[in-house]
Design a protein around this motif. Structure first.
Motif, mmCIF file in Angstrom:
data_model
loop_
_atom_site.group_PDB
_atom_site.id
_atom_site.type_symbol
_atom_site.label_atom_id
_atom_site.label_comp_id
_atom_site.label_asym_id
_atom_site.label_seq_id
_atom_site.Cartn_x
_atom_site.Cartn_y
_atom_site.Cartn_z
ATOM 1 N N GLY B 227 -2.814 34.147 -10.178
ATOM 2 C CA GLY B 227 -4.007 34.299 -9.341
ATOM 3 C C GLY B 227 -3.645 34.660 -7.909
ATOM 4 O O GLY B 227 -2.549 35.154 -7.634
ATOM 5 N N GLY B 228 -4.587 34.410 -6.994
ATOM 6 C CA GLY B 228 -4.321 34.599 -5.564
ATOM 7 C C GLY B 228 -4.073 36.051 -5.188
ATOM 8 O O GLY B 228 -4.576 36.972 -5.839
ATOM 9 N N LEU B 231 -2.945 38.707 -7.837
ATOM 10 C CA LEU B 231 -4.017 39.220 -8.704
ATOM 11 C C LEU B 231 -4.746 40.364 -8.001
ATOM 12 O O LEU B 231 -5.021 41.411 -8.604
ATOM 13 C CB LEU B 231 -4.986 38.092 -9.070
ATOM 14 N N ILE B 259 -11.365 28.140 -4.236
ATOM 15 C CA ILE B 259 -10.487 29.093 -4.929
ATOM 16 C C ILE B 259 -10.656 30.470 -4.282
ATOM 17 O O ILE B 259 -11.759 30.858 -3.911
ATOM 18 C CB ILE B 259 -10.904 29.167 -6.414
ATOM 19 N N LYS B 260 -9.553 31.199 -4.164
ATOM 20 C CA LYS B 260 -9.647 32.560 -3.644
ATOM 21 C C LYS B 260 -10.030 33.488 -4.788
ATOM 22 O O LYS B 260 -9.245 33.719 -5.698
ATOM 23 C CB LYS B 260 -8.308 32.975 -3.047
ATOM 24 N N GLY B 261 -11.237 34.014 -4.732
ATOM 25 C CA GLY B 261 -11.661 34.970 -5.752
ATOM 26 C C GLY B 261 -11.041 36.325 -5.489
ATOM 27 O O GLY B 261 -10.690 36.649 -4.357
ATOM 28 N N PRO B 262 -10.866 37.121 -6.520
ATOM 29 C CA PRO B 262 -10.217 38.424 -6.355
ATOM 30 C C PRO B 262 -11.144 39.462 -5.711
ATOM 31 O O PRO B 262 -12.030 39.999 -6.357
ATOM 32 C CB PRO B 262 -9.852 38.816 -7.784
ATOM 33 N N SER B 263 -10.891 39.747 -4.431
ATOM 34 C CA SER B 263 -11.735 40.693 -3.683
ATOM 35 C C SER B 263 -11.775 42.067 -4.336
ATOM 36 O O SER B 263 -12.748 42.796 -4.196
ATOM 37 C CB SER B 263 -11.188 40.887 -2.267
ATOM 38 N N TYR B 265 -12.062 42.864 -7.353
ATOM 39 C CA TYR B 265 -12.572 42.843 -8.731
ATOM 40 C C TYR B 265 -13.381 44.090 -9.054
ATOM 41 O O TYR B 265 -13.528 44.449 -10.221
ATOM 42 C CB TYR B 265 -13.399 41.566 -8.981
ATOM 43 N N ILE B 266 -13.900 44.768 -8.030
ATOM 44 C CA ILE B 266 -14.713 45.965 -8.306
ATOM 45 C C ILE B 266 -13.858 47.079 -8.901
ATOM 46 O O ILE B 266 -14.367 48.014 -9.512
ATOM 47 C CB ILE B 266 -15.498 46.376 -7.042
ATOM 48 N N LEU B 268 -12.313 46.681 -11.490
ATOM 49 C CA LEU B 268 -12.642 46.586 -12.921
ATOM 50 C C LEU B 268 -13.763 47.553 -13.267
ATOM 51 O O LEU B 268 -13.780 48.170 -14.335
ATOM 52 C CB LEU B 268 -13.077 45.164 -13.280
#
Lengths: 339, 339
Positions: B227-228, B231, B259-263, B265-266, B268
């Motif tokens: 993660g982090g 990712l 939690i650090k969400g994956p910036s 993600y777009i 995807l």
């Protein structure tokens, strides 16, 4: 070109916007109409589709299609009438769709133009439920989401052009449909006119709490049009083996800071869930399949649709912003000239 | 119970840790050995598996299994010898694995215990490459990642128990394997001993730049153990139709903030890519299939493995932390007593 040729008003991209686009990010100019070459058609644009994706096309950087270049006509899908044809495939008077841009007249290769079948709905619907948004909803839900009868489908931007179709197809697939939209009027529209099982007003309700109430067994499919905190709320409530269809992230498109990543993404791990991106262009070869099904459902009264029409190509910048303020109600379309 | 019965040293959960667990988050006590009831076995624990997932099991809240209760023996997988059996399925002396917990002796139903086949590797390997981590790597990569010959597979935590197997199976599947690990020694191990095509030292290199260099056509599969920011780096470089296997997020397990969400993600969406969670428990009914394949590859010299053995059950808290500091090199195992 004869001097009596009508003039072509165009919005050309002048600058890459920071945050919400402003009128000054385009230049509004008048250019001569470009006569069609061999294999081309000249189209009088009647309606211009205003879509959230257009904001992405203004952004420099890698995406699923190249960005609009500075100085180029602003890219937009449209619906129009062929006024001159240099192609055997089209005749004057044919009603067609294509990426005509924000302008009065488009000149483009006939192979980039698609005929609109006569009759089952008013023309603007061919930019919405019977156009790209409808095709997006159809394949996004059915192919990526893969609904199973009895499941709960949540869709954000539910009163929008894509979301409204997603929820209605979810119902047709035997699922419960829960829509998230902004304002009581849209929410009433979802439940009273479109047959959603529940609607959540993101302006008036705690979305997370409302989702917990309306999805007691968790969310099986979340069809995401908005990103941001609502994506996180939905991730937190995923059911086992849930599917998240990433279709858009309208809450983030005008962000000037870093994109907000979904903090709750680890819910995908815990629930063995899947988040998958969807770009409608991948499905265009199967568009007839979607349009046949949606057309049939419209005829049967099982899918309803609504268009929000703004007059005048000159009003493009302000009309476009209605997408991001949530002011539009139904598929947002700019009427360029009378049919 | 006879008074001469040996005593059972146990770590019991005393508090839910904030951040990195401390010794005081457990109580280390001595309890009587519990004699096996009908259908049960008593196991002398020889090795205890130390896994990042254990940090998650200490956390209250919904997950893929219930958390360890306060006052309960700390959950852990282990390997041991049956010392008394009240089940026809096991005899004294049998070597077995199961969720024995962090203690000297475990008493549990025979159906929760699995026999270890004699011979192809030293016993601790049955907690690593031939245990849960190997099974995780096998199904995570092959079933969720679905590698295609010629693709590029990136794995983080690549020198860890799962990552090392992922990279080697990726090679066997005809893919390029790029590993991310901490420190030059681990990186050399990946490329020189395990046959990875490239290794990135996250302590010494700009991971994003190194990924760009080693994955010129983008990343087809990213197997995420951490993660982090890593990712996010990998998401930014996804190829079209990429798959992200979410197996763990060790960088976030001890986070005291959100939690650090994956910036990114777009990415995807842009790349029509898929991110999917994997929990090995879903595949336990197919474990023999994975273990047969991995065992065969070990015999053929195509998969290598390494265990990092720490002595003494009493050292559990400090040994466990080696997972999060990155000090362990290979599958981390606590030796409780001599074989």
């Amino acid at each position: 070109m004869p001097t009596r040729e009508p003039q072509n008003r165009q919005f050309r991209l002048a600058a890459r916007p920071q945050g919400l686009p402003r009128r000054s990010d385009w230049s509004f100019i008048t250019a001569p109409v470009q006569p069609p070459g061999a294999g081309e058609v000249l189209v009088r644009v009647l309606y211009i589709s205003l879509d959230p994706a257009m904001r992405g096309w203004m952004h420099e950087g890698k995406s699923y299609i190249p960005p609009v270049q500075i100085g180029a006509v602003m890219r937009a899908l449209g619906l129009g009438r062929v006024v001159r044809s240099q192609s055997p495939d089209f005749r004057e008077g044919d009603i067609v769709t294509g990426a005509f841009g924000v302008q009065d007249y488009a000149t483009l290769p006939a192979r980039e133009v698609h005929a609109v079948p006569p009759g089952i709905a008013p023309l603007p619907a061919f930019l919405g439920v019977l156009g790209m948004p409808g095709i997006t909803a159809y394949f996004g839900l059915l192919e990526i989401g893969r609904p199973v009868k009895g499941e709960t489908v949540v869709v954000s931007g539910a009163a929008g052009a894509v979301g409204a179709v997603v929820g209605q197809i979810a119902r047709i697939a035997g699922c419960r449909a829960v829509g998230i939209a902004g304002g009581p009027e849209k929410c009433r529209y979802l439940t009273e006119e479109l047959g959603f099982d529940a609607a959540i007003d993101r302006h008036a309700e705690d979305v997370r709490a409302a989702l917990e109430r309306h999805c007691p067994d968790g969310i099986n499919i979340y069809f995401d049009n908005v990103g941001g905190p609502i994506l996180d709320d939905c991730l937190a409530l995923l059911a086992l083996h849930a599917r998240v269809v990433l279709c858009g992230a309208i809450s983030q498109y005008n962000s000037t800071g870093p994109i907000k990543g979904p903090s709750n993404y680890i819910s995908l791990l815990i629930n063995r869930a899947r988040m998958e991106g969807m770009v409608v262009f991948d499905y265009m070869h199967r568009a007839p399949e979607a349009l046949r099904a949606i057309g049939q459902w419209i005829v049967e009264g099982r899918i309803k649709h609504r268009e929000d029409i703004v007059e005048g190509v000159e009003n493009f910048p302000e009309a476009f912003l209605r997408l991001f303020s949530g002011e539009n109600f139904g598929k947002l379309v700019l009427r360029v000239t009378a049919e």
